[in-house]
Design an enzyme around this catalytic site. Sequence first.
Site, mmCIF file in Angstrom:
data_model
loop_
_atom_site.group_PDB
_atom_site.id
_atom_site.type_symbol
_atom_site.label_atom_id
_atom_site.label_comp_id
_atom_site.label_asym_id
_atom_site.label_seq_id
_atom_site.Cartn_x
_atom_site.Cartn_y
_atom_site.Cartn_z
ATOM 1 N N ASP A 52 0.864 -1.172 0.000
ATOM 2 C CA ASP A 52 0.000 0.000 0.000
ATOM 3 C C ASP A 52 0.904 1.226 0.000
ATOM 4 O O ASP A 52 1.781 1.348 0.856
ATOM 5 C CB ASP A 52 -0.883 -0.022 1.259
ATOM 6 C CG ASP A 52 -2.278 0.495 0.998
ATOM 7 O OD1 ASP A 52 -2.392 1.558 0.378
ATOM 8 O OD2 ASP A 52 -3.234 -0.170 1.428
ATOM 9 N N ASP A 57 -2.936 4.612 -2.395
ATOM 10 C CA ASP A 57 -3.987 5.222 -1.590
ATOM 11 C C ASP A 57 -4.342 6.626 -2.089
ATOM 12 O O ASP A 57 -3.442 7.444 -2.302
ATOM 13 C CB ASP A 57 -3.441 5.301 -0.147
ATOM 14 C CG ASP A 57 -4.492 5.637 0.859
ATOM 15 O OD1 ASP A 57 -5.398 4.814 1.055
ATOM 16 O OD2 ASP A 57 -4.416 6.720 1.468
ATOM 17 N N GLU A 109 -6.222 4.008 -6.013
ATOM 18 C CA GLU A 109 -7.515 4.299 -5.383
ATOM 19 C C GLU A 109 -7.886 5.715 -5.814
ATOM 20 O O GLU A 109 -7.232 6.676 -5.429
ATOM 21 C CB GLU A 109 -7.416 4.223 -3.857
ATOM 22 C CG GLU A 109 -8.781 4.387 -3.210
ATOM 23 C CD GLU A 109 -8.733 4.788 -1.740
ATOM 24 O OE1 GLU A 109 -9.687 4.490 -1.026
ATOM 25 O OE2 GLU A 109 -7.750 5.422 -1.305
ATOM 26 N N HIS A 139 -11.296 -2.975 3.054
ATOM 27 C CA HIS A 139 -11.142 -2.585 4.459
ATOM 28 C C HIS A 139 -11.900 -1.309 4.811
ATOM 29 O O HIS A 139 -11.931 -0.919 5.976
ATOM 30 C CB HIS A 139 -9.650 -2.418 4.772
ATOM 31 C CG HIS A 139 -9.052 -1.266 4.033
ATOM 32 N ND1 HIS A 139 -8.972 -1.226 2.658
ATOM 33 C CD2 HIS A 139 -8.542 -0.084 4.463
ATOM 34 C CE1 HIS A 139 -8.429 -0.072 2.279
ATOM 35 N NE2 HIS A 139 -8.161 0.631 3.360
ATOM 36 N N ASP A 140 -12.470 -0.640 3.811
ATOM 37 C CA ASP A 140 -13.220 0.598 4.056
ATOM 38 C C ASP A 140 -14.723 0.421 3.854
ATOM 39 O O ASP A 140 -15.487 1.343 4.106
ATOM 40 C CB ASP A 140 -12.773 1.691 3.069
ATOM 41 C CG ASP A 140 -11.347 2.165 3.304
ATOM 42 O OD1 ASP A 140 -10.888 2.115 4.458
ATOM 43 O OD2 ASP A 140 -10.699 2.585 2.327
HETATM 44 C C1 GLC Z 1 -7.950 5.389 1.838
HETATM 45 C C2 GLC Z 1 -7.813 4.164 2.687
HETATM 46 C C3 GLC Z 1 -8.491 4.403 3.995
HETATM 47 C C4 GLC Z 1 -7.804 5.560 4.672
HETATM 48 C C5 GLC Z 1 -7.743 6.780 3.772
HETATM 49 C C6 GLC Z 1 -6.745 7.765 4.254
HETATM 50 O O1 GLC Z 1 -9.248 5.667 1.496
HETATM 51 O O2 GLC Z 1 -8.311 3.059 2.008
HETATM 52 O O3 GLC Z 1 -8.487 3.272 4.815
HETATM 53 O O4 GLC Z 1 -8.476 5.890 5.848
HETATM 54 O O5 GLC Z 1 -7.356 6.469 2.468
HETATM 55 O O6 GLC Z 1 -5.448 7.278 4.060
#
Ligand code: GLC
Length: 586
Positions: free
Chosen positions: A99, A200, A259, A332-333
């Site tokens: 990540d 991320d 992402e 995970h979100d």
């Molecule tokens: C992304 C991650 C999440 C995190 C956020 C800030 O969305 O997947 O878990 O809280 O970024 O890093």
Amino acid sequence: MECARWWKEAVVYQIYPASFRDSDGDGIGDLNGITEKLDYIRGLGADVIWLCPVYRSPGEDSGYDISDYRDVMPAFGTMADLERLLREAHDRGLRIIMDLVVNHTSDEHPWFAESRSSKTNPKRDYYIWREGRDGREPNNWRSYFSSSAWAYDETTGEYYLHLFSKKQPDLNWKNPALREEIYEMMRFWLDKGFDGFRMDTINLILKAEGFPDSDRPPATDEGYVFDERLYANQPGVHELLREMNERVLSRYDLMTVGETLNVTPETASEYVRDERRELNMICNFELMSVDSGPLWKWDVVPWRLRDIKRIVAAWQTGLHGKGWNSLYLNNHDQPRMVSRFGDDGRYRVRSAKMLATLLHTLQGTPFIYQGEEIGMTNVRFGSIDDYRDIETLNFYNEATKRGAMEPRQAMEAIYRKGRDNVRTPMQWNDGEQAGFTDGVPWIGLNPNYKVINAERALADPYSVLSYYRRLIALRRAHPVIVYGDFELLAEEDESVFAYARRLGNERLLVVLNFFGTPATFDVPSGRLDPHAELLIANHGGDGEDSAFAETAAAGPVSDKGRDAGEGSIRLALLPYEARVYRWSER
Ligand code: GLC
């Protein structure tokens, strides 16, 4: 025809390390715990692991707040443990992607300590500092984790930007020295042999020029406005990704997945088209918003199948031949897919398999989130004190303190959408602490581990897990699943999601009953050969009539369907039934 690449044919298994497997009894999952379970992952058929952050971090946002990019979180183990994990994974033909969290660091990162120390520090400009405006924040932006996106820092009397928590200051990507440090750090991991990155919030790295106020109405009486149009996809972001690609990514054989927030199939393709030389694939949020009302994720509304179909079809056809989709129904979100889109009660097993059928028969790279493969469900903890996730806790405090929601109402929203739904420990067996730890887990277990656990799933040929194995094996055996094009069928049908896939003369028909009531589906003419093979179907097992399942799995179309006139075939579907047919066009 799409050009072949290993990462297009891969199946990814996502690990949230704190909750996967604890090898040393401190109640927190760790790297050696993951190494112990590599055969389990390999046995499923996955070939890439996405490791959520394992870097040194104060743990404000479970590792997404990094204080040292080149060191390992002590609770997870050591660098030697991580290197061993990588070696053992490679020995089994498993790749690992890390990540990459570079929109922000922790406020405990040494860069930030320097940056905040004085206005003239050489690292001042590594972060985004602004003067206040009339004794308030520089603008009205609201962070992802509630309240203002700016924090006041007394040392220099200025505000710094944080799109997430106050302990996650945003980096200033306009600074070339900062970028160089990040590229160096990326090389550090790639030179160790890691196979790529999940990046991320990568399209937030530049913010709207001049930091203008949002002109949208504020969500609360504090006056702050959440407006992704000002945070995401800003001009210049593509140049930065191309620079990163040129300087780092293109020098290795990697998988990269971004992402990306607030993207459409059109804007997404600008990140992933081959000739752009940016990323391999992105993950989009459109599907994850189908049950959100105007006030964002906690404003939970029922999803409609027609929206799910529209969104999936738009991404399937929008990127076909242009770029690559990543496919996921939870991570995970996001809450557990079976609780959100299926039925985590009576039809848990069958609806989890139905959703898995969707995930594994679209064009794109499927991502499985730990526990999904055994049909793990959302959790309902009795008290807000049992929750650990910062986003959830901030939401609860804000909503209840301001009187916007009754505590009970806020808890209901958390049961539906909270991130801790997916962060409870992996359920390995029905023993003490579900086989996750010998100690006390850092977050409560879902009490259903007595019934839902990997040991039981491994022993049951009709389990969700066995079905995942079969789906993954089918993906390997039939290129049409990976590379075929996509055609949405019966768009208006209220209960069935059906689509056709095509590659050369190979044909696939996927039919999914999305609800807990029986349905009939008239296959449009020409979209199902009467002699097609039923490749896979999802009934049987866990108390279901497995004899029936076996008959169905073996039978040709005519056994289960009858002629609905004009050459079309009518299929009678059980609640949550999924079927995939395959044939070759002569
Ligand atoms: C992304 C991650 C999440 C995190 C956020 C800030 O969305 O997947 O878990 O809280 O970024 O890093």
